[in-house]
Design an enzyme around this catalytic site. Sequence first.
Site, mmCIF file in Angstrom:
data_model
loop_
_atom_site.group_PDB
_atom_site.id
_atom_site.type_symbol
_atom_site.label_atom_id
_atom_site.label_comp_id
_atom_site.label_asym_id
_atom_site.label_seq_id
_atom_site.Cartn_x
_atom_site.Cartn_y
_atom_site.Cartn_z
ATOM 1 N N GLU A 49 -71.445 -26.956 61.126
ATOM 2 C CA GLU A 49 -70.876 -27.308 62.472
ATOM 3 C C GLU A 49 -71.361 -28.535 63.131
ATOM 4 O O GLU A 49 -72.371 -29.012 62.782
ATOM 5 C CB GLU A 49 -71.235 -26.019 63.596
ATOM 6 C CG GLU A 49 -70.804 -26.174 64.868
ATOM 7 C CD GLU A 49 -71.187 -25.084 65.781
ATOM 8 O OE1 GLU A 49 -70.307 -25.135 66.960
ATOM 9 O OE2 GLU A 49 -71.914 -24.220 65.475
ATOM 10 N N CYS A 245 -68.940 -22.699 67.779
ATOM 11 C CA CYS A 245 -68.618 -22.739 69.261
ATOM 12 C C CYS A 245 -67.506 -24.194 69.216
ATOM 13 O O CYS A 245 -66.718 -24.115 70.054
ATOM 14 C CB CYS A 245 -69.667 -22.959 70.430
ATOM 15 S SG CYS A 245 -70.432 -21.473 70.529
ATOM 16 N N GLU A 367 -66.586 -15.762 67.148
ATOM 17 C CA GLU A 367 -67.214 -15.156 68.321
ATOM 18 C C GLU A 367 -66.415 -14.688 69.464
ATOM 19 O O GLU A 367 -66.994 -14.526 70.533
ATOM 20 C CB GLU A 367 -68.595 -15.869 68.649
ATOM 21 C CG GLU A 367 -69.521 -15.940 67.751
ATOM 22 C CD GLU A 367 -70.872 -16.784 68.054
ATOM 23 O OE1 GLU A 367 -70.749 -17.296 69.194
ATOM 24 O OE2 GLU A 367 -71.854 -16.814 67.286
#
Length: 818
Positions: A49, A245, A367
Amino acid sequence: MKAKIALVCASLAAGTALAAYAAPAATLNADFSAPKTPVGKNLYGIFFEDINSSADGGIYAEMIQNRSFESKFGTEKWTAVTKTGRAKDRIRVKKADPLNENTPVYGELTAKAADTGIANSGYGGMTFEAGKTYNGSVYLRSPDGSISSVTVYADDGSFKKTVASAKISGITKEWKRFEYQLVSSAETDKGRLVLLADQAGTIDFDVVSLFPAQTYKNEPNGLRTDLAKKLEEMKPGFMRFPGGCVIEGRTLADAYRWKDTIGPVEERKENENFWGYHMSNGLGFYEYFRLCEDLGAEPVPVINCGMTFEGPTQQLVGMADIDEWVQDANDLIEFANGGVTTKWGKLRSDMGHPKPFNMKYLEIGNENLGNNYFTRYREFAEELRDTHPEIKLILGAGYKESGVEFDSAWSQASIMRNLVDLVDEHYYTTPEWFLTNTHRYDEYDRSGAKVYIGEFASQSEGKRNNMYAALSEAAYMTGIERNGDVIELASYAPLFAKDGSTQWIPDMIWFNNTQVYGTPDYYVQKMFMTKKSDRTVKYTLDIASAEKTKSYIGGTVGLGTWSTTAQFKDVKVVDDDTGKTVYDSNAGTIGDFDQQTGSWSQNGKTFVQTSSDVNVRAVLKNPGVNNYTYTLQAQKTGGMEGFLIMFGVNGKSLYWWNMGGWGNNVSCIEKGTADARSVVSDSKQLNLVAGQWYNIRIEVRGETISCYLDGQLMHTVQDIKSFDPVYAHIGETDDGRIIIKIVNIAEKPKDILINLNNAKALPKEGTATVLSGARDTENSFKEPEKIVPVTEIIKGIAPSFTYTAKAGSVTVIELISK
């Protein structure tokens, strides 16, 4: 680092194989004639990420920061300069007649004199090495035709020393791409790139680029070799990308869209990164697929499902508009796997890769939680089952190891049985949690969806990458490999961290502009990846009774509420070992409690709490006992939720029975602190009725908690507080090796009796690769190899032999059958 090999004789004390003798700390019994459990070939992998400057300024080898002037800060990292210092001229951000619609911004400088231009110091200073070549390119134009050439310099950042230069000529009124090459004559780590106009006038700049000529595998638009080599040495089975995220974004405008990251770099849309910095998308999906190919790793891409990051400001794509996002998923599969005659397969081919990437997995969302997520997941999955039934689809289970959202995800996986192939679990928690949950997956359902542990890491005190964290992860991973029939994929996270530019710790690999080192966590992952078994041999690990210690939850008790007013009576604690009453509210006052938050009073023998705040607590001023029964009556008098009945309170640490949580819907046990907790029990439906008295009983005995409501058992939890000193796994490989993994978390060496029952053709010696060190020890830029694996030759291998595991060690023994 080259492998270190030592010959270990049978007489040495630590890290040796010895003839079997009495009183081992543990006995490892394996039966090679019993049925074996398969372990997937891609079990251990990596998750990339763009966090902690992992991509731009990290593994992506581009040396220019804000190369296209697309940062929200416009000319960020650019300075107007002359040959001798800063210029008074100003760089302006312009949008008129841009290079293309995807990069609508460029830089413009009106130079009042020749030898005026712009400079960029990259990501904290560029590194130039003497004798090394650097390849650059830039789009230039002079809108008024006043400038026809520029000189490109690399200097040491001081305006005093030039280490390389090149000339660019032929600039016109139209945008044109120019290439240049620099060969450095000296070494500096504070370098800059400088472009000076040879004439006075106006000049426009865009996509100013500079790469080392030597990138990983010599790929154009390539990767930093030393960082990529760290990944290559691990031999990961798969690679998850791009988030995390990052995939969600904080707004839909910032959500990661894979189509923005492919095609020529000058035509890629740039964006703001979730983690607070600009993202060039130079390392996009094409580069990702190519890296997977170079590493021999299966790609596991993640796509946005029309939801941003969870929270009060979350944005959702309406279901009426979700088709575009679903089509993005279809198109990604076509880009990866489609033939060259398809739209997206042709683009892949045009980028230089006619052969399909053979993508097999796709994760939908990251998530995300609740019904909004499950509705969108179903929309994607039903479409993709029709169009691409060959793709394994992954459902997310949120960002905690347990709890309401976690349970809901697994429930949905059962409901959508034909639409979910894997469920992605994430957890970042303490070493103690990992050590006490090595059997977490032993009882998982083998007939349902497989498990993907997409993000996990042990967070020791201070969230440090020390040996204790690595030991706890290694112990846990013996359980992962033992359950390789239900766990299909597992990856530590985060992967990279740049010194001075972190948003999350701990991390597996640390780097700066010139150095890179692996943490103890890195070496654990590498050892498990490179020495993975193909089958688990049936085994037991028996810890000697002398190695076991009794442990108690113990602690004192408390009362609490969440967004609720309530009253409590008949509060009583009985010591189960002595039968004596430790506390009885009928003989006490509310002053017996530390009223930490809320508004507490006393009405007769009843304790009253009248605040509607969240997280209201009062803790009994009592040191507590080891084994006790805690009883009381509680009544909700108003509010939105319910009771927090605390027990096992030791300093800031606590447990509480959350009764009527999550909008007065749920009953569960949570563990942690008042500020941060995790659910450690099952979750059950519970709606508290205002005005009704409830009889509550909590039994705390040793490491076991039992919670009763009105005489009915609601929850039973065994929260192990003591840890075994030794953890192990035994497996075999397709090429005939026996792999024995041993983790000794104790601070002393431990003798392990190993019985290889019914094993055939054992060799007389083998190798042991050992990672060991004191619990607090870490690697660093100053000491990058303070803790590294050492390979030893061990003798005395027999059907039954004793191996002495070093204090605080992870050992992988390899035996090659004759």
